[in-house]
Design an enzyme around this catalytic site. Sequence first.
Site, PDB file in Angstrom:
ATOM      1  N   GLU A 253       0.841  -1.202   0.000  1.00 25.37           N
ATOM      2  CA  GLU A 253       0.000   0.000   0.000  1.00 25.37           C
ATOM      3  C   GLU A 253       0.872   1.245   0.000  1.00 25.37           C
ATOM      4  O   GLU A 253       1.993   1.221   0.504  1.00 25.37           O
ATOM      5  CB  GLU A 253      -0.890   0.005   1.254  1.00 25.37           C
ATOM      6  CG  GLU A 253      -2.374  -0.195   0.993  1.00 25.37           C
ATOM      7  CD  GLU A 253      -3.056   0.974   0.288  1.00 25.37           C
ATOM      8  OE1 GLU A 253      -2.440   1.614  -0.594  1.00 25.37           O
ATOM      9  OE2 GLU A 253      -4.217   1.227   0.608  1.00 25.37           O
ATOM     10  N   ASP A 254       0.335   2.326  -0.533  1.00 21.05           N
ATOM     11  CA  ASP A 254       1.064   3.580  -0.495  1.00 21.05           C
ATOM     12  C   ASP A 254       1.011   4.197   0.900  1.00 21.05           C
ATOM     13  O   ASP A 254       2.029   4.577   1.456  1.00 21.05           O
ATOM     14  CB  ASP A 254       0.533   4.564  -1.553  1.00 21.05           C
ATOM     15  CG  ASP A 254      -0.992   4.734  -1.517  1.00 21.05           C
ATOM     16  OD1 ASP A 254      -1.662   4.122  -0.657  1.00 21.05           O
ATOM     17  OD2 ASP A 254      -1.512   5.485  -2.353  1.00 21.05           O
TER      18      ASP A 254
ATOM     19  N   ASP B 270      -4.131   5.483   6.323  1.00 21.35           N
ATOM     20  CA  ASP B 270      -4.647   6.715   6.912  1.00 21.35           C
ATOM     21  C   ASP B 270      -5.652   6.304   7.997  1.00 21.35           C
ATOM     22  O   ASP B 270      -5.249   5.961   9.106  1.00 21.35           O
ATOM     23  CB  ASP B 270      -5.270   7.511   5.752  1.00 21.35           C
ATOM     24  CG  ASP B 270      -5.736   8.889   6.132  1.00 21.35           C
ATOM     25  OD1 ASP B 270      -5.026   9.562   6.888  1.00 21.35           O
ATOM     26  OD2 ASP B 270      -6.814   9.301   5.677  1.00 21.35           O
TER      27      ASP B 270
ATOM     28  N   PHE C 202      -1.695  16.068   4.389  1.00 21.34           N
ATOM     29  CA  PHE C 202      -2.008  15.434   3.111  1.00 21.34           C
ATOM     30  C   PHE C 202      -0.778  15.508   2.213  1.00 21.34           C
ATOM     31  O   PHE C 202      -0.247  16.572   1.953  1.00 21.34           O
ATOM     32  CB  PHE C 202      -3.205  16.107   2.430  1.00 21.34           C
ATOM     33  CG  PHE C 202      -3.768  15.230   1.347  1.00 21.34           C
ATOM     34  CD1 PHE C 202      -4.691  14.246   1.645  1.00 21.34           C
ATOM     35  CD2 PHE C 202      -3.338  15.368   0.033  1.00 21.34           C
ATOM     36  CE1 PHE C 202      -5.187  13.405   0.652  1.00 21.34           C
ATOM     37  CE2 PHE C 202      -3.824  14.535  -0.972  1.00 21.34           C
ATOM     38  CZ  PHE C 202      -4.751  13.551  -0.656  1.00 21.34           C
TER      39      PHE C 202
ATOM     40  N   ARG D  47       1.352  12.389  -9.090  1.00 19.90           N
ATOM     41  CA  ARG D  47       1.862  11.022  -8.895  1.00 19.90           C
ATOM     42  C   ARG D  47       3.295  10.876  -9.391  1.00 19.90           C
ATOM     43  O   ARG D  47       4.024  10.000  -8.950  1.00 19.90           O
ATOM     44  CB  ARG D  47       0.990  10.010  -9.653  1.00 19.90           C
ATOM     45  CG  ARG D  47      -0.413   9.856  -9.113  1.00 19.90           C
ATOM     46  CD  ARG D  47      -1.061   8.608  -9.697  1.00 19.90           C
ATOM     47  NE  ARG D  47      -2.507   8.594  -9.590  1.00 19.90           N
ATOM     48  CZ  ARG D  47      -3.177   8.178  -8.522  1.00 19.90           C
ATOM     49  NH1 ARG D  47      -2.544   7.764  -7.451  1.00 19.90           N
ATOM     50  NH2 ARG D  47      -4.499   8.185  -8.506  1.00 19.90           N
TER      51      ARG D  47
HETATM   52  P1  IMP Z   1      -7.765   4.935   4.469  1.00 20.69           P
HETATM   53  O1  IMP Z   1      -8.754   3.936   3.963  1.00 20.69           O
HETATM   54  O2  IMP Z   1      -8.441   6.084   5.181  1.00 20.69           O
HETATM   55  O3  IMP Z   1      -6.644   4.358   5.281  1.00 20.69           O
HETATM   56  O4  IMP Z   1      -7.164   5.660   3.201  1.00 20.69           O
HETATM   57  C1  IMP Z   1      -6.287   5.026   2.415  1.00 20.69           C
HETATM   58  C2  IMP Z   1      -6.248   5.648   1.044  1.00 20.69           C
HETATM   59  O5  IMP Z   1      -6.552   7.045   1.031  1.00 20.69           O
HETATM   60  C3  IMP Z   1      -4.829   5.536   0.563  1.00 20.69           C
HETATM   61  O6  IMP Z   1      -4.622   4.309  -0.067  1.00 20.69           O
HETATM   62  C4  IMP Z   1      -4.713   6.727  -0.347  1.00 20.69           C
HETATM   63  O7  IMP Z   1      -5.138   6.372  -1.641  1.00 20.69           O
HETATM   64  C5  IMP Z   1      -5.629   7.768   0.230  1.00 20.69           C
HETATM   65  N1  IMP Z   1      -4.891   8.727   1.072  1.00 20.69           N
HETATM   66  C6  IMP Z   1      -4.901   8.827   2.417  1.00 20.69           C
HETATM   67  N2  IMP Z   1      -4.101   9.810   2.843  1.00 20.69           N
HETATM   68  C7  IMP Z   1      -3.540  10.347   1.725  1.00 20.69           C
HETATM   69  C8  IMP Z   1      -2.592  11.413   1.512  1.00 20.69           C
HETATM   70  O8  IMP Z   1      -2.078  12.096   2.419  1.00 20.69           O
HETATM   71  N3  IMP Z   1      -2.282  11.670   0.216  1.00 20.69           N
HETATM   72  C9  IMP Z   1      -2.800  10.964  -0.835  1.00 20.69           C
HETATM   73  N4  IMP Z   1      -3.673   9.963  -0.667  1.00 20.69           N
HETATM   74  C10 IMP Z   1      -4.056   9.659   0.597  1.00 20.69           C
HETATM   75 MG    MG Z   2      -4.159   3.759  -1.918  1.00 18.99          MG
END
Ligand code: IMP
Ligand code: MG
Length: 177
Positions: free
Chosen positions: A101-102, A105, A154, A167
């Site tokens: 995963e990138d 959050d 962010f 990206r």
């Molecule tokens: P989560 O489900 O809230 O953990 O969000 C995960 C997804 O939200 C990640 O895989 C990202 O695609 C996107 N995301 C969350 N934070 C960021 C950020 O700071 N920059 C860009 N994408 C984010």
């Molecule tokens: Mg993602």
Amino acid sequence: MSNFFMPAPPEILLSEDQIQKRVAELGLELRRDYPDGLHLVAVLKGAFVFLSDLIRQIPGELSVDFITATSYAEGTTSSGRVRLLNDLDVTIEGKDVVIVEDIVDSGTTLGYLQENLRSRNPRSLATICLLSKPARRQIDVTVEYVGFTIEDQFVVGYGLDYAGRYRNLRHIAVLQS
Ligand code: IMP
Ligand code: MG
């Protein structure tokens, strides 16, 4: 004139050098923990840059597959329901699987994917995330390998986007609001 080539956001959080160094360490860690091979499942789109650098730091046997997930925001909260837009090509049953995963959050996306993939009976399941924002966590997910822990900001670049942009940055930057 088109604004397609707008300048990168200025605040560099992680330089290309820092990222490459850490990715090399993570690759060696994975090789050490999976000496006989591993099956990487990258979460699109954000993880594709990380994946491409990571696999070139893991000498030896490995395979790669992709999955696309999207999370629906409910109201103003970032947590929501997750849906698969594209599923895996090959079965993960009996394999040593590592989700790539990138960023994690709230943990919603990863929590869903871990549960979904675990139900397909891999031999083992672990997760590697380039970035983690623990302050934002709502779902308690386990991430065995974390590249960098960052503040509640962010970020964009190195695969991460804001509305589809940035990206292609070689570094990770904080998006100024
Ligand atoms: P989560 O489900 O809230 O953990 O969000 C995960 C997804 O939200 C990640 O895989 C990202 O695609 C996107 N995301 C969350 N934070 C960021 C950020 O700071 N920059 C860009 N994408 C984010
Ligand atoms: Mg993602």
